[in-house]
Structure formats: C-alpha cells, structure tokens
Design a protein around this motif. Structure first.
Motif, PDB file in Angstrom:
ATOM      1  N   ASP A 317       0.805  -1.255   0.080  1.00 26.42           N
ATOM      2  CA  ASP A 317       0.102   0.083  -0.132  1.00 26.42           C
ATOM      3  C   ASP A 317       0.870   1.229   0.052  1.00 26.42           C
ATOM      4  O   ASP A 317       0.485   2.190  -0.610  1.00 26.42           O
ATOM      5  N   LEU A 318       1.947   1.225   0.685  1.00 28.62           N
ATOM      6  CA  LEU A 318       2.826   2.279   0.643  1.00 28.62           C
ATOM      7  C   LEU A 318       3.519   2.500  -0.696  1.00 28.62           C
ATOM      8  O   LEU A 318       3.531   3.824  -1.216  1.00 28.62           O
ATOM      9  N   ALA A 319       3.984   1.528  -1.322  1.00 26.62           N
ATOM     10  CA  ALA A 319       4.379   1.613  -2.703  1.00 26.62           C
ATOM     11  C   ALA A 319       3.407   2.222  -3.845  1.00 26.62           C
ATOM     12  O   ALA A 319       3.483   3.043  -4.662  1.00 26.62           O
ATOM     13  N   LEU A 322       3.057   6.272  -3.084  1.00 29.05           N
ATOM     14  CA  LEU A 322       4.246   6.622  -3.779  1.00 29.05           C
ATOM     15  C   LEU A 322       3.908   6.693  -5.256  1.00 29.05           C
ATOM     16  O   LEU A 322       4.396   7.603  -5.890  1.00 29.05           O
ATOM     17  N   GLU A 323       3.394   5.524  -5.914  1.00 25.87           N
ATOM     18  CA  GLU A 323       3.277   5.680  -7.230  1.00 25.87           C
ATOM     19  C   GLU A 323       2.343   6.796  -7.401  1.00 25.87           C
ATOM     20  O   GLU A 323       2.295   7.497  -8.724  1.00 25.87           O
ATOM     21  N   GLY A 324       1.288   6.964  -6.845  1.00 24.97           N
ATOM     22  CA  GLY A 324       0.253   7.907  -7.187  1.00 24.97           C
ATOM     23  C   GLY A 324       0.575   9.464  -6.537  1.00 24.97           C
ATOM     24  O   GLY A 324      -0.145  10.297  -6.717  1.00 24.97           O
ATOM     25  N   LEU A 325       1.760   9.688  -6.060  1.00 24.57           N
ATOM     26  CA  LEU A 325       1.980  10.725  -5.419  1.00 24.57           C
ATOM     27  C   LEU A 325       2.224  11.810  -6.281  1.00 24.57           C
ATOM     28  O   LEU A 325       1.818  13.245  -5.901  1.00 24.57           O
ATOM     29  N   VAL A 336       9.524  10.498  -8.263  1.00 26.91           N
ATOM     30  CA  VAL A 336       9.827   9.684  -7.000  1.00 26.91           C
ATOM     31  C   VAL A 336      10.486   8.463  -7.253  1.00 26.91           C
ATOM     32  O   VAL A 336      10.593   7.896  -8.217  1.00 26.91           O
ATOM     33  N   GLU A 337      11.589   8.682  -6.392  1.00 29.17           N
ATOM     34  CA  GLU A 337      12.863   7.480  -6.473  1.00 29.17           C
ATOM     35  C   GLU A 337      12.849   6.751  -5.042  1.00 29.17           C
ATOM     36  O   GLU A 337      13.065   7.489  -4.065  1.00 29.17           O
ATOM     37  N   THR A 338      12.898   5.512  -5.111  1.00 30.44           N
ATOM     38  CA  THR A 338      12.906   4.662  -3.866  1.00 30.44           C
ATOM     39  C   THR A 338      14.160   3.777  -4.096  1.00 30.44           C
ATOM     40  O   THR A 338      14.562   3.363  -5.270  1.00 30.44           O
TER      41      THR A 338
END
Length: 434
Positions: A317-319, A322-325, A336-338
């Motif tokens: 869910d966190l991923a 981040l994808e939709g941020l 966004v880079e992780t």
C-alpha cells in the motif's frame, strides 16, 4: 586448571563480577563520549568504522587477549575471541553483540552483550572451569546501519544473506566506501567471512523498550524479532522563488514529503496492518533555503511489524501511495525514486534455548516473561544458521534507547549476564546437537 565437564552444568553455577562488568561498560562508554547540548547528559557517538570505533575495537581486543582468548578478525571486521574447550573439534557456542553506536547513543546498546560475554570468560577463568565445547565471543561490525545504510551488516555477510562485495561497495553520506574505511582503521581482517554454523548463539541485550519496566521484571526471554523494512525515498521537483511562484505552478517535493509523513502515520492508525510501526527518521530538503521552494526532498521510511503478511500489505500500500503521489500535486512534474536499504522477515528464536534461558533464570531466582523484540539484532541473522535466542535486560526511563538517557542498573545488568553465563555453560557442556 580444569574441572571435568562431566560434572553436570546445573551443578556448576557461575557467578560473574558485576562491579567489573560495570567498570568495563563505563570504560568503553568514554570512547566517543559527548555532551548533549539540550539535556547536558553524556552520550556516546561511536559510529561504525570511525576513529572512535577503531579505538573501541582496539580496547576490546586488548581485553580479549588479557583474558587469554585467541583473537581473530574476519574480512568484514567482525572480531572473534575464542576460549578453547575440552574438545576443540566440537562446534562452539557463541555469544556477543556489537560496540558500534548511533550518533546519539547510551552505554548499553550492544555493548552489554559483548562485554557481558567477556565477563563470562573472565569468570570461568577465575573459577578454573572449562567447557566441553569452545566458547566464542563476537563483536559484530556495523550493526546499527546508521553510517552505511544497512543494519546487521557484519552478521548478515557472515551468514551469507549479503555478499562481501555488496558490503565493501556501500558508501556513507560523504561518499566513503565501507571497504576502504574498514582498511583505513586497520580491521579488514584475513579470517574468511563466511561463518561455519556454531552449536548455538545467545545474545544479551538491553530491551530498548518499556515492557519489562512496566511489568516489574528485570529480565525477559526473547521469542524473536519482528519484520523490518527500511527504504530511502527521494522526491525531485523544481526549485522556485518562494515569493513570486504561484502555488498552483509549484512542483514542491517538500509538500510531497509532508504528505508521505502523514500517510505512514495514517497507515499505523488505521489498524489494517496489525501492530505496524512506521517512522520517518530522516528528512532533508535541498537547497534548504527559507526563500526557495525546494528542488529535492530525501526521506527514510522505517516499517516494523511482527507479522509478515501484515508487513507485506503495508509495503504494497505504501508503494501504491508513492506511485500516485505525483498525481496528487498542484502541478505536474514530481518524480519519485525509492531505494531499498534493508528488509528482514519476522524471525522466531529457538524454543529449546528459550526454555534453557527460562530455566536458568528461575534457578537463579529471577521471574521472566516472553516477549518479541521490536528492534533488530545480530541474533536474527544468526538464527538462519544455528539455534539462537536472546536475554533482555530491563531499561529505565520507559526503556528509552538510542539516546543519552539510555540506562540500565548495575544490578539488572549483572542479573542478565549471570543468566547468560549459566546458559552458555549448559549449552557448551552439551555433547550432541539435538
């Protein structure tokens, strides 16, 4: 100077010198000591592979050698001190922890386990006791992970979860490579890093939490370590003038960072992920000027969960968040880079060794409780190759740790190490691996 190990271990109760243990903890804490400007308390800053860490390592080696141990250092800087047993061919029993620290540490995290194991050897020598199996003390390298970004590094490489090359290539915030820094301080040893499975591994550690204190117990038996997930999130936007750039035209990674911090707290509060804990412990923006919309924000997200399925759901869910941020921003352009820093599953400890610790503690007059560790430990890496368990020692001040206020009493430390000593004595007198 030997007493036959045919005598049952239960009849060979071992006492340790609590005053000497406390003096050792105090002496080591002087290395890297600093005064906290807010509280005035003295803390410890002895981060991995710094000059302070090197000085602490050299002191530990001197103490090991004075105790008659055979000292070796492996390729990742793990320090081993071996006390021979009656049968050197038998797999040894190992005990230890780490002496590296976070930047705002106390005197007990990790150090109690290493110096406690050393005190066990000193006490055995004074009693003239030998064990059937060898005993090995270990001080692991870079357990904290604060400098090079990966915790339990020395033990993870020793058991094969990470490779030596992966470790050597890690860099700190200044771009210094782990392998180069290890050589610089003189602890890039020649002993092969891959560890042969020992008979057992036991680690004594301050709890770093409030459970034992609130239960009124000095000691705990650790059932395992919860799952841990670390990742670095870097948000790229567009620098702009704070006074002239309309809000709807900004690509502001600072705003996105704030949304992420709020999101991880909402995940915890939702209850959908079991006993999830989430922390953003590092957050910086660049260029970091009051009149400039930042062009970049960097955060770390620390997730912890005692249940692997709940952890996986939280990570997924966190991923997705981040994808939709980028789409949640006033203007397009956020990137966004992780990067994964660490990931370990929930690790259960050996039931038989937990039982041995409980029995030893009871024989010594200590009531204990079973509890899971909320923090990561080298023991969780060792559990992959050998029966493993831990003894927790009560901390004071609500169990605060990674802080100059971290504290345990001399009496509780002595109690924990006495239980460690007698547990090791029983395990090292075992003849079979059953």
């Amino acid at each position: 100077m030997t007493t036959s190990s045919a005598t049952t271990a239960a009849s060979r109760r071992l006492a340790i010198d609590g005053d000497r243990l406390w003096a050792s903890l105090t002496d080591l804490a002087r290395i890297g000591a600093y005064t906290d400007q807010t509280t005035g308390l003295v803390g410890v800053n002895r981060q991995s592979l710094t000059d302070e860490d090197a000085e602490g390592r050299r002191l530990l080696v001197r103490w090991m050698e004075r105790a008659g141990l055979e000292v070796t250092v492996d390729e990742i800087g793990n320090i081993f001190g071996r006390r021979e047993g009656e049968d050197p061919a038998l797999a040894p029993v190992m005990a230890g922890s780490h002496i590296d620290s976070v930047g705002t540490a106390g005197a007990f995290d990790g150090c109690l386990g290493v110096l406690g194991a050393l005190e066990v050897v000193r006490s055995l020598d004074e009693r003239g006791l030998t064990t059937r199996r060898p005993l090995v003390i270990i001080a692991w390298t870079e357990e904290e992970g604060v400098r090079f970004g990966t915790d339990m590094l020395g033990s993870a490489v020793a058991v094969g979860r990470l490779t030596l090359d992966q470790a050597y290539e890690l860099t700190d915030s200044s771009g210094l490579a782990f392998g180069d820094e290890l050589a610089r301080i003189g602890f890039r040893g020649e002993r092969p890093v891959r560890l042969e499975p020992p008979h057992a591994y036991v680690e004594c550690h301050i709890e770093q939490g409030p459970v034992l204190l609130r239960q009124g117990l000095a000691l705990g038996v650790v059932t395992g370590v919860q799952a841990i997930s670390w990742q670095k999130v870097t948000l790229y936007g567009r620098a702009a003038h704070a006074g002239t750039t309309p809000t709807e035209l900004r690509v502001d990674p600072g705003l996105a960072a704030a949304q992420l911090v709020v999101r991880v707290r909402e995940m915890v509060d939702s209850g959908r992920y079991g006993r999830l804990r989430a922390t953003v412990g590092h957050l910086v923006t660049s260029p970091g000027l009051p009149s400039v919309v930042p062009e970049r924000a960097e955060l770390t997200v620390d997730l912890r969960n005692p249940d692997d399925a709940h952890m996986a759901a939280a990570e997924a869910d966190l991923a997705a968040f981040l994808e939709g941020l980028p789409q949640a921003q006033p203007a397009p352009g956020l990137r966004v880079e992780t990067r994964r820093m660490a990931r370990t599953r929930q690790v259960p400890f050996d039931e038989r060794i937990q039982k041995t610790i409980t029995e030893v503690a009871s024989d010594l007059g200590h009531e204990t409780m079973r509890l899971m560790s909320g923090a990561g430990h080298d023991a969780q890496e060792m559990a992959a190759i050998t029966p493993t368990a831990m003894v927790f020692v009560r901390g004071q001040y609500d169990g605060i740790s990674h802080n100059p206020r971290e504290f345990s009493t001399p009496e509780d430390c002595a109690a924990g190490v006495t239980v460690l000593a007698n547990t090791l004595l029983r395990l090292a007198d075992e003849t079979s691996d059953a």
